[in-house]
Design a protein around this motif. Structure first.
Motif, PDB file in Angstrom:
ATOM      1  N   ARG A  79     112.263  41.496 -35.877  1.00 60.63           N
ATOM      2  CA  ARG A  79     112.221  40.318 -36.803  1.00 60.63           C
ATOM      3  C   ARG A  79     111.043  39.757 -36.800  1.00 60.63           C
ATOM      4  O   ARG A  79     110.259  39.651 -35.788  1.00 60.63           O
ATOM      5  CB  ARG A  79     113.484  39.232 -36.491  1.00 60.63           C
ATOM      6  CG  ARG A  79     114.803  39.635 -36.204  1.00 60.63           C
ATOM      7  CD  ARG A  79     115.545  40.054 -37.404  1.00 60.63           C
ATOM      8  NE  ARG A  79     116.649  40.231 -37.116  1.00 60.63           N
ATOM      9  CZ  ARG A  79     117.963  39.519 -37.190  1.00 60.63           C
ATOM     10  NH1 ARG A  79     117.692  38.401 -37.393  1.00 60.63           N
ATOM     11  NH2 ARG A  79     119.038  40.085 -36.834  1.00 60.63           N
ATOM     12  N   ASP A  80     110.688  39.187 -38.002  1.00 53.18           N
ATOM     13  CA  ASP A  80     109.535  38.438 -38.215  1.00 53.18           C
ATOM     14  C   ASP A  80     109.660  36.783 -37.563  1.00 53.18           C
ATOM     15  O   ASP A  80     111.015  36.417 -37.552  1.00 53.18           O
ATOM     16  CB  ASP A  80     108.701  38.496 -39.360  1.00 53.18           C
ATOM     17  CG  ASP A  80     109.450  37.894 -40.586  1.00 53.18           C
ATOM     18  OD1 ASP A  80     110.541  37.199 -40.189  1.00 53.18           O
ATOM     19  OD2 ASP A  80     109.021  38.178 -41.860  1.00 53.18           O
ATOM     20  N   PRO A  81     108.887  35.981 -37.651  1.00 50.91           N
ATOM     21  CA  PRO A  81     109.306  34.433 -37.190  1.00 50.91           C
ATOM     22  C   PRO A  81     109.945  33.762 -38.104  1.00 50.91           C
ATOM     23  O   PRO A  81     110.642  32.857 -37.783  1.00 50.91           O
ATOM     24  CB  PRO A  81     107.832  33.862 -37.398  1.00 50.91           C
ATOM     25  CG  PRO A  81     106.848  34.823 -36.969  1.00 50.91           C
ATOM     26  CD  PRO A  81     107.295  35.911 -37.723  1.00 50.91           C
ATOM     27  N   LEU A 101     113.692  41.308 -41.471  1.00 47.44           N
ATOM     28  CA  LEU A 101     113.338  42.569 -40.644  1.00 47.44           C
ATOM     29  C   LEU A 101     111.985  42.906 -41.069  1.00 47.44           C
ATOM     30  O   LEU A 101     111.414  42.857 -42.033  1.00 47.44           O
ATOM     31  CB  LEU A 101     114.369  43.660 -41.239  1.00 47.44           C
ATOM     32  CG  LEU A 101     115.829  43.591 -40.662  1.00 47.44           C
ATOM     33  CD1 LEU A 101     116.555  44.950 -41.127  1.00 47.44           C
ATOM     34  CD2 LEU A 101     115.570  43.708 -38.910  1.00 47.44           C
ATOM     35  N   TYR A 102     111.487  43.351 -39.620  1.00 48.69           N
ATOM     36  CA  TYR A 102     109.752  43.813 -39.753  1.00 48.69           C
ATOM     37  C   TYR A 102     109.888  45.210 -39.862  1.00 48.69           C
ATOM     38  O   TYR A 102     109.994  45.944 -38.819  1.00 48.69           O
ATOM     39  CB  TYR A 102     109.303  43.264 -38.444  1.00 48.69           C
ATOM     40  CG  TYR A 102     107.826  43.636 -38.317  1.00 48.69           C
ATOM     41  CD1 TYR A 102     106.787  43.277 -39.532  1.00 48.69           C
ATOM     42  CD2 TYR A 102     107.269  44.512 -37.531  1.00 48.69           C
ATOM     43  CE1 TYR A 102     105.568  43.493 -39.293  1.00 48.69           C
ATOM     44  CE2 TYR A 102     105.965  44.894 -37.380  1.00 48.69           C
ATOM     45  CZ  TYR A 102     105.127  44.242 -38.213  1.00 48.69           C
ATOM     46  OH  TYR A 102     103.781  44.908 -38.224  1.00 48.69           O
ATOM     47  N   LEU A 103     109.564  45.852 -41.041  1.00 47.01           N
ATOM     48  CA  LEU A 103     109.848  47.211 -41.143  1.00 47.01           C
ATOM     49  C   LEU A 103     108.865  48.250 -40.507  1.00 47.01           C
ATOM     50  O   LEU A 103     109.279  49.404 -40.239  1.00 47.01           O
ATOM     51  CB  LEU A 103     109.888  47.498 -42.811  1.00 47.01           C
ATOM     52  CG  LEU A 103     111.095  46.508 -43.509  1.00 47.01           C
ATOM     53  CD1 LEU A 103     110.920  46.989 -45.125  1.00 47.01           C
ATOM     54  CD2 LEU A 103     112.454  46.830 -43.129  1.00 47.01           C
ATOM     55  N   ALA A 122     108.382  52.506 -47.705  1.00 44.14           N
ATOM     56  CA  ALA A 122     107.340  51.559 -48.622  1.00 44.14           C
ATOM     57  C   ALA A 122     107.323  52.420 -49.909  1.00 44.14           C
ATOM     58  O   ALA A 122     107.126  51.869 -51.059  1.00 44.14           O
ATOM     59  CB  ALA A 122     106.014  51.395 -48.289  1.00 44.14           C
ATOM     60  N   ASP A 123     107.680  53.736 -49.814  1.00 40.38           N
ATOM     61  CA  ASP A 123     107.607  54.497 -51.047  1.00 40.38           C
ATOM     62  C   ASP A 123     108.879  54.747 -51.457  1.00 40.38           C
ATOM     63  O   ASP A 123     109.253  55.592 -52.375  1.00 40.38           O
ATOM     64  CB  ASP A 123     106.727  56.042 -50.679  1.00 40.38           C
ATOM     65  CG  ASP A 123     107.358  56.889 -49.626  1.00 40.38           C
ATOM     66  OD1 ASP A 123     108.318  56.087 -48.842  1.00 40.38           O
ATOM     67  OD2 ASP A 123     106.917  57.822 -49.413  1.00 40.38           O
ATOM     68  N   ARG A 139     106.775  44.985 -46.677  1.00 45.08           N
ATOM     69  CA  ARG A 139     107.165  45.426 -45.533  1.00 45.08           C
ATOM     70  C   ARG A 139     108.098  44.561 -44.561  1.00 45.08           C
ATOM     71  O   ARG A 139     108.092  44.243 -43.473  1.00 45.08           O
ATOM     72  CB  ARG A 139     105.677  45.555 -44.351  1.00 45.08           C
ATOM     73  CG  ARG A 139     104.854  46.407 -45.548  1.00 45.08           C
ATOM     74  CD  ARG A 139     103.634  46.685 -44.377  1.00 45.08           C
ATOM     75  NE  ARG A 139     103.007  45.481 -43.630  1.00 45.08           N
ATOM     76  CZ  ARG A 139     102.193  45.964 -42.962  1.00 45.08           C
ATOM     77  NH1 ARG A 139     101.836  47.254 -42.364  1.00 45.08           N
ATOM     78  NH2 ARG A 139     101.513  44.797 -42.158  1.00 45.08           N
ATOM     79  N   ARG A 140     109.082  43.872 -45.447  1.00 43.69           N
ATOM     80  CA  ARG A 140     109.944  43.082 -44.864  1.00 43.69           C
ATOM     81  C   ARG A 140     111.410  43.411 -45.550  1.00 43.69           C
ATOM     82  O   ARG A 140     111.137  43.515 -46.716  1.00 43.69           O
ATOM     83  CB  ARG A 140     109.720  41.489 -44.781  1.00 43.69           C
ATOM     84  CG  ARG A 140     108.526  40.854 -44.273  1.00 43.69           C
ATOM     85  CD  ARG A 140     108.858  41.112 -42.760  1.00 43.69           C
ATOM     86  NE  ARG A 140     107.287  40.386 -42.341  1.00 43.69           N
ATOM     87  CZ  ARG A 140     106.217  40.928 -42.015  1.00 43.69           C
ATOM     88  NH1 ARG A 140     105.840  42.207 -42.436  1.00 43.69           N
ATOM     89  NH2 ARG A 140     105.131  40.205 -41.455  1.00 43.69           N
TER      90      ARG A 140
END
Length: 319
Positions: free
Chosen positions: A243-245, A249-251, A292-293, A312-313
Motif C-alpha cells: 500500500r502507499d501512504p 495498492l502500490y502496483l 501498465a499495458d 501505478r496505483r
C-alpha cells in the motif's frame, strides 16, 4: 416448564466470553438452539435482551412462536422485543428467496438493536451441526473453500458471537430436556425443499454412511484449520509493502509477486474496502488490469463501485 435443579451448562466458546460482558442482543426464534442460548446467557449473568422476528408467514404457527418467546422472556425477566417483517414482500422486492430475505431482515434488525444498546453485541445460536452444514454449503458453492462460521465476527461495526459453536444438536436437546424446558419446532425445517435443509436431512447422513463415521466434527476441525491458515495469511498480507501512504495498492510491488500472491493481495484489498460478494472471477478480472499495458484499466464492483488503475496505483472509486 422448568425444574429447579437445572443441569450444569456445557461450556461456551472461550473467545466469546469477553464480549458477553457487554449488553447482548439475542436472536430468539423459539427453537431449541436459541432457547438454550437464552438460558445460558441468563445463567452467565449477561445483560441480555431478546429480539424475535415475525416473518409474516406460517400464520398461526408464527403467532404462537412469538407468544412463546414473549412468555419465556417474561418468566426469565429478560427484556423482549417483537419485530414484524413482511418477508414475502421483501423477497419479491429484492428478487431473492424467502429464506434469504428472512435472513437479511433478521441480521438488519439484530444489528439495529445492538446499536441501540450502545456497544451491544449480537449473540447467535449456531452450533457444531450448523457449522458442518455451512462448510458443505460454501464448499459446494465454490467461492469460500472450507470457510466456516467464526465464534467472533465483526461486520459493519457490529460484533457477532456464537457461544455454542462447539455444541452438538443432540447435546442441546438433552440439556433442555434435563432442565424440563420445551421449545418450538418449525415444521418447515423437516422438509428438504431448500439447500440447507437438504444438506442436514440428506447429504450429511449420506456422508456419515459412506465414510462410516460422524463427519460433523471432522468438518468443524477442517473449518478451524482453514480459519487459522487464513488468519496467518491475513497477518502476512498486513506486513507487506503493498500500500502507499493513501492506502492504495502500490502496483510496482504487486507486479513482482507470483500470481497466487497477487490474487491474495487483491482479495485482501477488496475485503479491507468492504467490497461484498468477492468471487475468484472478480479477483482475476482485477488482476488482469494491474499491468501498465493492460487494455482495460477498471473493473465494476458490487455496490456501484469500481476498481481503477491510475498511475501505478489501484484504488476503489464510485462507479
Amino acid at each position: 416448564m422448568m425444574k429447579n435443579d437445572a443441569p450444569a451448562p456445557l461450556p461456551l466458546e472461550p473467545d466469546c466470553l469477553p464480549y458477553l460482558q457487554q449488553p447482548v442482543v439475542l436472536g430468539l426464534s423459539g427453537g431449541r438452539d436459541s432457547v438454550a442460548l437464552l438460558h445460558l446467557l441468563v445463567q452467565q449473568g449477561c445483560a441480555v435482551r431478546a429480539l424475535h422476528v415475525h416473518h409474516g408467514i406460517r400464520g398461526a404457527e408464527a403467532d404462537a412462536d412469538a407468544a412463546f418467546c414473549a412468555r419465556l422472556c417474561h418468566e426469565l425477566d429478560v427484556p423482549f422485543e417483537l419485530q414484524r417483517v413482511d418477508v414475502p414482500a421483501l423477497a419479491t422486492e429484492q428478487g431473492v428467496s424467502l429464506e434469504t430475505a428472512g435472513r437479511h431482515a433478521r441480521r438488519w434488525l439484530l444489528a439495529a438493536a445492538a446499536r441501540r444498546c450502545k456497544g451491544g453485541v449480537v449473540a447467535l445460536a449456531h452450533h457444531a451441526d450448523d457449522q458442518a452444514e455451512t462448510v458443505l454449503f460454501r464448499l459446494a458453492r465454490g467461492s469460500a473453500g472450507l470457510r466456516g462460521m467464526q465464534p467472533v465476527h465483526v461486520a459493519s461495526g457490529i460484533t457477532w458471537v456464537r457461544p455454542m459453536l462447539s455444541w452438538r444438536r443432540a447435546e442441546i436437546t438433552a440439556w433442555l430436556r434435563q432442565m424440563g424446558q420445551n421449545w418450538r419446532d418449525d415444521a418447515t425445517n423437516a422438509v428438504a425443499d431448500v439447500a440447507r435443509n437438504s444438506l442436514r436431512l440428506e447429504a450429511l447422513p449420506a456422508l456419515n454412511k459412506a465414510l462410516g463415521r460422524d463427519v460433523t466434527p471432522i468438518l468443524g476441525r477442517s473449518a478451524r484449520l482453514h480459519a487459522e491458515t487464513i488468519d496467518a495469511l491475513e497477518a502476512a498480507l498486513q506486513s507487506l509493502p503493498s500500500r502507499d501512504p493513501q492506502g492504495r495498492l502500490y502496483l510496482p510491488f504487486v507486479w513482482q509477486q507470483p500470481l497466487a500472491l497477487q490474487k491474495a493481495i487483491v482479495r485482501h484489498y477488496l475485503q479491507q474496502n468492504s467490497v461484498p460478494d468477492i468471487s475468484e472471477e472478480l479477483v482475476l478480472a482485477i488482476v488482469a488490469i494491474l499491468p501498465a499495458d493492460a487494455p482495460a484499466s477498471r473493473v465494476n464492483l458490487p455496490g456501484n463501485r469500481q476498481a481503477a488503475r491510475r498511475e501505478r496505483r489501484l484504488l476503489i472509486t464510485p462507479a
